[in-house]
Each structure stands twice: as C-alpha cells, then as structure tokens.
Design an enzyme around this catalytic site. Structure first.
Site, PDB file in Angstrom:
ATOM      1  CB  SER A 150      -0.918   0.014   1.229  1.00  0.00           C
ATOM      2  OG  SER A 150      -1.605   1.247   1.335  1.00  0.00           O
ATOM      3  CE1 TYR A 197      -4.366  -1.946   5.691  1.00  0.00           C
ATOM      4  CE2 TYR A 197      -3.200  -0.042   4.816  1.00  0.00           C
ATOM      5  CZ  TYR A 197      -3.960  -1.171   4.614  1.00  0.00           C
ATOM      6  OH  TYR A 197      -4.314  -1.535   3.344  1.00  0.00           O
TER       7      TYR A 197
END
Length: 378
Positions: A225, A238
C-alpha cells in the site's frame, strides 16, 4: 655524447623575480581570503543546501513521472507480459474473494491463465469466485482451500502447497479498519491487523517460495500500500505491516534469482474496505487497477499499479512530511467522517443492506462500532 639536461623549470617558464613576487602576493592575500572570502564561502554553502535539496526532490519527481508515463501509456503500445509460461502451472491467490485480489485473479484468467488455487476463510465466497471463473472460462481448473491467515498455524497450508507446481502467486490477503485511532487505543484491532497483514502475509510467502523454486521459479505479486511508504498517524499498525511487506518483497526478490517479485503500492481503490462503490478522479475501480497492474509485470519491481496512483505518488517524492501531512491527513479525516455517516446516519434500507454486505467479513467485533474486514485494498 651525453644529452644536455633540460634547464631548470623556473628559469624557462617562470622568471625568478616573477616567481618571488607571485608567492609574495599570494601570501598577502591569505588573511583576506580566510576572513572575507571564507565567510562568503560559508554563506554560499548554506544557501546551496536548500537548492540541492529541492533539486534532488525535483529530480526524483521528474524521473518518477517519466517512468509512470512510459509504463502505463507508452509501453502498452508494444509490450505484453509473458504470462504464457505460467498457463500450465498453478497460480496461488490469497485474499482472492474480494476487492483487488478477486479482480487480479479475473484479469489473469482473462489473459490466459487457467489453473488457480484460491485461498480464503469464507467457503461461500471461494465457491462464488470459482463459479465466476468457470462460467467465463470453461477450461479453467480451480481449487479452493479454506484458511484463516490470522490463525498463526500455517502447517496445513504449507503441506497443501508443497506438492503443487506453483508458477504464479498473488499475495493480496489483508484487513483494515474504519476509525483513525492511536496505536494502543484499540489493541484487539491492532493485533489483528499485525497478525493478518504482517505475519500472515509474510508467512504465506514462506509457504510458496520453496515449491516455486523447486519448480523452476516464477512470478510473485504482493499487494502492499501507499500507506506503507510514509508513517501516517492514526494508522500505525496498518502502515507498519505494509512497510514490512514492501521491504520483505524487495529482499526476497534479491535472494531468489529464479523468482521475480513485484510489489504493488496502490492508493484508494473502490473496494469494500474503502467503502467506495465506483471510481472517481482519485479512486480507481479494481478492474481498471488490475488491468494496468498486470500489464506492468516485467517492467518494474515496485509500482503504484496504475497511472492515476503513480501520479498521486509524485507528491511523496516532491514534498517532505512537514508539508505532505497537510495534504494527506485531511483525506483520511474526510474518509473517517464519510464512513461514520454511512454507519450512523443512513435511513435508507437499501444502503443498510449494502453496509451489511460490506461488513459480512467481520473479523474482530468491537464496542466502538469499528469493523475490520478481510479484503484486498490499499
């Protein structure tokens, strides 16, 4: 007769008087140089530091722009990834029941791959994706394996994959959260994110690498990501897991000479995790994203996956965090507000049904009305 030695250098090039006067003049200038010119040099060097810094960032941004334009606009005119070599070998997909993972699997099937092993923890969704592929491609061979990547026990998965001729791997398993919270405020969700996105995704690679190398190598695509490029407040767990996967994949690619590893670092994609149902200026659909991402195989080891996201990533090259945070954080606060409104203020029955479908993959129930979902997204 012995050759005549050359005359002294000082007598031919520099007269003695001139030499003496030259060094005398130089000596007289030294104090002035150290005091006046030395200060000017220091000031000049200080002024050069920001110039060099800005120039370096502009250089990185410019070449990142050229790379993006080449990969996603020019290269497709004459280049296609060599996927035929994997047609008779198995493609193993984690997290392929939703979002990017599912769209990537369908794109590979569209481009000729026919043998898939789909791994996920929801049997109904696995069967649904299997049926969808078989309906579109009657000659497809699909296997499914029910597995929870947050369980911590990979022995069954390792044994299952060990006897498979693995040629292509898509590692898109992942989980996310709705709320922006400090690390430690919701330890159950933090632990689940670290367990699935970090150890789960990393352990999966350790399961597929030995059989893939034994079969002669292959291609691995890992979904990381853009949130793993820079540390982002309120998304500590995350971001940490995505940074882990990015660096792990770059290291693995250098360790295995017969295995190519590509890391995808997308921004927002219209998936269940992001609560976007369609594309927009900054949000791309999974189908559009995967079509461009598959086309980049063999051209780059790390990419945002599509032209839209590559152009968005230019900001990471151009701006330091002191400036970038004022551009990024409002986006996340807007996303949190939007999701909260979807959960709490909607009186539309159809939308409530839609939200129920979005949340059917709940991993960790919490008292804060936050939902953690299995999906493949940025």
């Amino acid at each position: 007769m012995a050759p005549t030695p050359p005359p002294p250098l000082s007598s031919t090039l520099i007269p003695e008087e001139s030499s003496t006067s030259f060094f005398a003049s130089l000596h007289s200038l030294l104090p002035t140089f150290h005091v006046e010119n030395g200060a000017q040099l220091a000031v000049t060097m200080l002024l050069l530091i920001p110039v060099v810094y800005v120039g370096y960032r502009l250089y990185r941004t410019f070449f990142a722009f050229l790379k993006a334009i080449f990969i996603y606009t020019i290269a497709p005119l004459f280049y296609k990834p060599n996927l035929e070599q994997y047609q008779h070998r198995w493609t193993v997909v984690s997290g392929g029941t939703d979002g990017i993972g599912k769209a990537y699997t369908l794109e590979l099937a569209k481009r000729g791959l026919r043998k898939f092993v789909l791994i996920g923890r929801n049997p109904k969704k696995l069967d649904s994706v299997k049926s969808e592929i078989e309906e579109k491609h009657s000659d497809a061979q699909i296997k499914t394996f029910v597995f929870d990547f947050g369980s911590g026990d990979f022995s069954s998965l390792r044994d299952y994959i060990s006897d498979i001729d693995v040629g292509f791997v898509v590692n898109s398993v992942g989980t996310g959260r709705d709320n922006l919270e400090r690390y430690g405020d919701n330890p159950d969700e933090d632990t689940q994110i670290l367990r699935v996105n970090g150890m789960g995704a990393a352990e999966f690679l350790s399961c597929v690498l030995p059989p893939m190398e034994k079969s002669g190598g292959g291609q691995i695509v890992v979904l990381s990501s853009s949130q793993g490029v820079r540390p982002i407040p309120m998304l500590a767990a995350y971001c940490a897991t995505k940074a882990l996967m990015t660096f792990l994949c770059e290291s693995i690619d250098r360790e295995y000479s017969t295995i190519n590893v590509q890391t995808l670092i997308p921004a927002l994609v219209a998936t269940k995790m992001t609560y976007y149902t369609k594309g927009s200026t900054f949000v791309v659909t999974p189908e559009n994203f995967c079509h461009q991402a598959v086309g980049s195989i063999g051209l780059t080891k790390k990419t945002a996956g599509c032209l839209n996201h590559e152009l968005q990533m230019l900001g990471f090259h151009l701006f330091p965090w002191t400036i970038l945070k004022y551009l990024i954080m409002p986006i996340y606060y807007h996303q949190r507000k939007r999701v909260t409104e979807l959960h709490n203020t909607s009186n539309n029955p159809e939308q409530e049904i839609s939200l129920q479908e979005l949340n059917e993959e709940t991993v960790v129930p919490t008292t804060k009305k936050t939902v953690t979902r299995d999906s493949a997204t940025a």
